[in-house]
Design a protein around this motif. Structure first.
Motif, PDB file in Angstrom:
ATOM      1  N   ASP A 193      29.128   3.585  -5.302  1.00  0.00           N
ATOM      2  CA  ASP A 193      29.983   2.736  -6.132  1.00  0.00           C
ATOM      3  C   ASP A 193      30.120   3.308  -7.550  1.00  0.00           C
ATOM      4  OD1 ASP A 193      31.427   0.614  -5.172  1.00  0.00           O
ATOM      5  OD2 ASP A 193      30.070  -0.926  -5.944  1.00  0.00           O
ATOM      6  N   GLY A 194      30.147   4.640  -7.654  1.00  0.00           N
ATOM      7  CA  GLY A 194      30.309   5.294  -8.945  1.00  0.00           C
ATOM      8  C   GLY A 194      29.038   5.453  -9.750  1.00  0.00           C
ATOM      9  N   THR A 195      27.889   5.044  -9.189  1.00  0.00           N
ATOM     10  CA  THR A 195      26.611   5.152  -9.890  1.00  0.00           C
ATOM     11  C   THR A 195      25.709   6.124  -9.150  1.00  0.00           C
ATOM     12  OG1 THR A 195      26.790   2.866 -10.645  1.00  0.00           O
ATOM     13  CG2 THR A 195      24.596   3.847 -10.697  1.00  0.00           C
ATOM     14  N   TYR A 196      25.073   7.029  -9.880  1.00  0.00           N
ATOM     15  CA  TYR A 196      24.130   7.963  -9.272  1.00  0.00           C
ATOM     16  C   TYR A 196      22.780   7.277  -9.117  1.00  0.00           C
ATOM     17  CZ  TYR A 196      27.678  11.427  -9.861  1.00  0.00           C
ATOM     18  OH  TYR A 196      28.856  12.102  -9.776  1.00  0.00           O
ATOM     19  N   VAL A 197      22.215   7.401  -7.912  1.00  0.00           N
ATOM     20  CA  VAL A 197      21.009   6.670  -7.554  1.00  0.00           C
ATOM     21  C   VAL A 197      19.966   7.628  -6.998  1.00  0.00           C
ATOM     22  CG1 VAL A 197      20.118   4.800  -6.098  1.00  0.00           C
ATOM     23  CG2 VAL A 197      22.437   4.665  -7.000  1.00  0.00           C
ATOM     24  N   ASP A 198      18.719   7.431  -7.422  1.00  0.00           N
ATOM     25  CA  ASP A 198      17.603   8.236  -6.913  1.00  0.00           C
ATOM     26  C   ASP A 198      17.257   7.841  -5.482  1.00  0.00           C
ATOM     27  OD1 ASP A 198      17.488   9.201  -9.504  1.00  0.00           O
ATOM     28  OD2 ASP A 198      15.621   8.169 -10.013  1.00  0.00           O
ATOM     29  N   ASP A 199      16.782   8.818  -4.714  1.00  0.00           N
ATOM     30  CA  ASP A 199      16.225   8.594  -3.385  1.00  0.00           C
ATOM     31  C   ASP A 199      14.714   8.713  -3.544  1.00  0.00           C
ATOM     32  OD1 ASP A 199      15.972   8.270  -0.633  1.00  0.00           O
ATOM     33  OD2 ASP A 199      16.482  10.354  -0.174  1.00  0.00           O
ATOM     34  N   VAL A 200      13.978   7.651  -3.247  1.00  0.00           N
ATOM     35  CA  VAL A 200      12.539   7.613  -3.466  1.00  0.00           C
ATOM     36  C   VAL A 200      11.819   7.642  -2.131  1.00  0.00           C
ATOM     37  CG1 VAL A 200      10.650   6.271  -4.473  1.00  0.00           C
ATOM     38  CG2 VAL A 200      12.917   6.260  -5.574  1.00  0.00           C
ATOM     39  N   LEU A 201      10.922   8.603  -1.973  1.00  0.00           N
ATOM     40  CA  LEU A 201      10.096   8.713  -0.773  1.00  0.00           C
ATOM     41  C   LEU A 201       8.767   8.011  -1.060  1.00  0.00           C
ATOM     42  CD1 LEU A 201       9.537   9.882   2.068  1.00  0.00           C
ATOM     43  CD2 LEU A 201       8.582  11.889   0.923  1.00  0.00           C
ATOM     44  N   MET A 202       8.411   7.068  -0.182  1.00  0.00           N
ATOM     45  CA  MET A 202       7.140   6.361  -0.317  1.00  0.00           C
ATOM     46  C   MET A 202       6.376   6.533   1.001  1.00  0.00           C
ATOM     47  SD  MET A 202       8.319   2.843  -2.244  1.00  0.00           S
ATOM     48  CE  MET A 202       6.693   2.417  -2.888  1.00  0.00           C
ATOM     49  N   GLY A 203       5.069   6.479   0.926  1.00  0.00           N
ATOM     50  CA  GLY A 203       4.260   6.600   2.129  1.00  0.00           C
ATOM     51  C   GLY A 203       2.880   6.053   1.931  1.00  0.00           C
ATOM     52  N   ARG A 204       2.168   5.973   3.056  1.00  0.00           N
ATOM     53  CA  ARG A 204       0.764   5.561   3.012  1.00  0.00           C
ATOM     54  C   ARG A 204       0.042   6.094   4.239  1.00  0.00           C
ATOM     55  NH1 ARG A 204      -0.405  -0.657   4.547  1.00  0.00           N
ATOM     56  NH2 ARG A 204      -2.280   0.320   5.291  1.00  0.00           N
ATOM     57  N   SER A 205      -1.248   6.263   4.078  1.00  0.00           N
ATOM     58  CA  SER A 205      -2.087   6.695   5.176  1.00  0.00           C
ATOM     59  C   SER A 205      -2.358   5.524   6.099  1.00  0.00           C
ATOM     60  CB  SER A 205      -3.401   7.241   4.619  1.00  0.00           C
ATOM     61  OG  SER A 205      -4.294   7.533   5.687  1.00  0.00           O
ATOM     62  N   LEU A 206      -2.534   5.812   7.365  1.00  0.00           N
ATOM     63  CA  LEU A 206      -2.888   4.776   8.329  1.00  0.00           C
ATOM     64  C   LEU A 206      -4.333   4.952   8.800  1.00  0.00           C
ATOM     65  CD1 LEU A 206       0.386   4.653  10.426  1.00  0.00           C
ATOM     66  CD2 LEU A 206      -0.353   3.127   8.602  1.00  0.00           C
ATOM     67  N   ARG A 207      -5.068   5.812   8.138  1.00  0.00           N
ATOM     68  CA  ARG A 207      -6.463   6.062   8.521  1.00  0.00           C
ATOM     69  C   ARG A 207      -7.387   5.137   7.807  1.00  0.00           C
ATOM     70  NH1 ARG A 207      -7.805  12.092   8.367  1.00  0.00           N
ATOM     71  NH2 ARG A 207      -9.334  11.341   9.800  1.00  0.00           N
ATOM     72  N   GLY A 219       0.768  -1.240   0.000  1.00  0.00           N
ATOM     73  CA  GLY A 219       0.000   0.000   0.000  1.00  0.00           C
ATOM     74  C   GLY A 219       0.797   1.286   0.000  1.00  0.00           C
ATOM     75  N   PHE A 220       2.113   1.205  -0.026  1.00  0.00           N
ATOM     76  CA  PHE A 220       2.929   2.416  -0.086  1.00  0.00           C
ATOM     77  C   PHE A 220       2.956   2.915  -1.528  1.00  0.00           C
ATOM     78  CE2 PHE A 220       4.345   0.460   3.775  1.00  0.00           C
ATOM     79  CZ  PHE A 220       4.786   1.479   4.589  1.00  0.00           C
ATOM     80  N   VAL A 221       2.917   4.227  -1.694  1.00  0.00           N
ATOM     81  CA  VAL A 221       2.994   4.833  -3.024  1.00  0.00           C
ATOM     82  C   VAL A 221       4.163   5.805  -3.060  1.00  0.00           C
ATOM     83  CG1 VAL A 221       0.521   4.587  -3.514  1.00  0.00           C
ATOM     84  CG2 VAL A 221       1.369   6.685  -2.457  1.00  0.00           C
ATOM     85  N   VAL A 222       4.706   6.005  -4.251  1.00  0.00           N
ATOM     86  CA  VAL A 222       5.790   6.966  -4.422  1.00  0.00           C
ATOM     87  C   VAL A 222       5.206   8.369  -4.245  1.00  0.00           C
ATOM     88  CG1 VAL A 222       7.475   7.927  -6.052  1.00  0.00           C
ATOM     89  CG2 VAL A 222       7.118   5.445  -5.927  1.00  0.00           C
ATOM     90  N   GLU A 223       5.805   9.126  -3.339  1.00  0.00           N
ATOM     91  CA  GLU A 223       5.343  10.486  -3.065  1.00  0.00           C
ATOM     92  C   GLU A 223       6.365  11.528  -3.495  1.00  0.00           C
ATOM     93  OE1 GLU A 223       2.387   9.550   0.660  1.00  0.00           O
ATOM     94  OE2 GLU A 223       4.420  10.205   1.144  1.00  0.00           O
ATOM     95  N   GLY A 224       7.543  11.077  -3.865  1.00  0.00           N
ATOM     96  CA  GLY A 224       8.565  12.001  -4.334  1.00  0.00           C
ATOM     97  C   GLY A 224       9.831  11.268  -4.707  1.00  0.00           C
ATOM     98  N   VAL A 225      10.598  11.897  -5.582  1.00  0.00           N
ATOM     99  CA  VAL A 225      11.864  11.328  -6.015  1.00  0.00           C
ATOM    100  C   VAL A 225      12.906  12.442  -6.032  1.00  0.00           C
ATOM    101  CG1 VAL A 225      13.125  10.196  -7.898  1.00  0.00           C
ATOM    102  CG2 VAL A 225      10.726   9.576  -7.451  1.00  0.00           C
ATOM    103  N   GLN A 226      14.050  12.179  -5.435  1.00  0.00           N
ATOM    104  CA  GLN A 226      15.179  13.083  -5.525  1.00  0.00           C
ATOM    105  C   GLN A 226      16.166  12.426  -6.492  1.00  0.00           C
ATOM    106  OE1 GLN A 226      15.775  13.341  -1.140  1.00  0.00           O
ATOM    107  NE2 GLN A 226      15.839  15.550  -1.564  1.00  0.00           N
ATOM    108  N   PRO A 227      16.169  12.889  -7.734  1.00  0.00           N
ATOM    109  CA  PRO A 227      17.016  12.248  -8.749  1.00  0.00           C
ATOM    110  C   PRO A 227      18.502  12.338  -8.411  1.00  0.00           C
ATOM    111  CG  PRO A 227      15.414  13.724  -9.760  1.00  0.00           C
ATOM    112  CD  PRO A 227      15.375  13.978  -8.288  1.00  0.00           C
ATOM    113  N   GLU A 228      19.203  11.226  -8.615  1.00  0.00           N
ATOM    114  CA  GLU A 228      20.654  11.154  -8.441  1.00  0.00           C
ATOM    115  C   GLU A 228      21.117  11.750  -7.109  1.00  0.00           C
ATOM    116  OE1 GLU A 228      22.430  12.803 -11.986  1.00  0.00           O
ATOM    117  OE2 GLU A 228      21.745  11.106 -13.189  1.00  0.00           O
TER     118      GLU A 228
END
Length: 163
Positions: free
Chosen positions: A149-163, A135-144
């Motif tokens: 290890d020499g590779t640029y990687v995105d940081d992905v924020l995921m979340g979900r409501s608990l209501r 049930g988690f969905v992507v709520e944002g991405v910080q590219p690279e």
């Protein structure tokens, strides 16, 4: 492997959890360098035993999930964040990670949280698929955001409501 039992960590678990953390370190999910001796304590002032749920099978620790707050701001206190998850290599594919995610969601609800969030590296497709299936969905991405290890990687924020 039958479904693991999940419980709150105890101070006596520190050694096993620290070893699991070292054994599961990978650029697939870690943004810090590999652990080197002398090793830091697993538990800290910010993240003690009560902030960890432990998965056990046959009396052995096979995984953990760490819960905490995304920030120390009172205005953000209604949100819990998964701040770490590890599963022993031998227990992967047996539902341990899913059991830990579900336990973290239950625990966050019991703590009165309205939301639960996490950060996952973009290239960690197995973890992203697990979180999405719970049930988690992507709520944002910080590219690279990270160079691992020499590779640029995105940081992905995921979340979900608990209501």
């Amino acid at each position: 492997m039958p479904e693991p039992s999940i419980r709150v960590a105890r101070p006596a678990d520190e050694g096993e959890l620290a070893l699991l953390d070292r054994e599961t370190w990978s650029v697939l999910h870690a943004v810090t360098p590999p652990p080197q001796p002398p090793y830091d304590s697993f538990f800290s002032e910010r993240s003690g035993p009560r902030d960890h749920l432990v998965a056990e099978h046959a009396g052995r620790v096979v995984g953990y999930v760490r819960l905490g707050f995304p920030t120390e701001l009172p205005s953000n206190a209604h949100v819990q964040q998964i701040r770490g998850l590890a599963v022993a290599e031998a227990a992967r594919g047996a539902g341990v990670g899913r059991a830990l995610v579900r336990a973290a969601v239950r625990e966050a609800r019991e703590r009165g949280a309205r939301r639960i969030t996490l950060r996952v590296l973009g290239h960690n497709s197995a973890a992203r698929a697990l979180y999405a299936s719970e049930g988690f969905v992507v709520e944002g991405v910080q590219p690279e955001e990270f160079c691992l290890d020499g590779t640029y990687v995105d940081d992905v924020l995921m979340g979900r409501s608990l209501r």
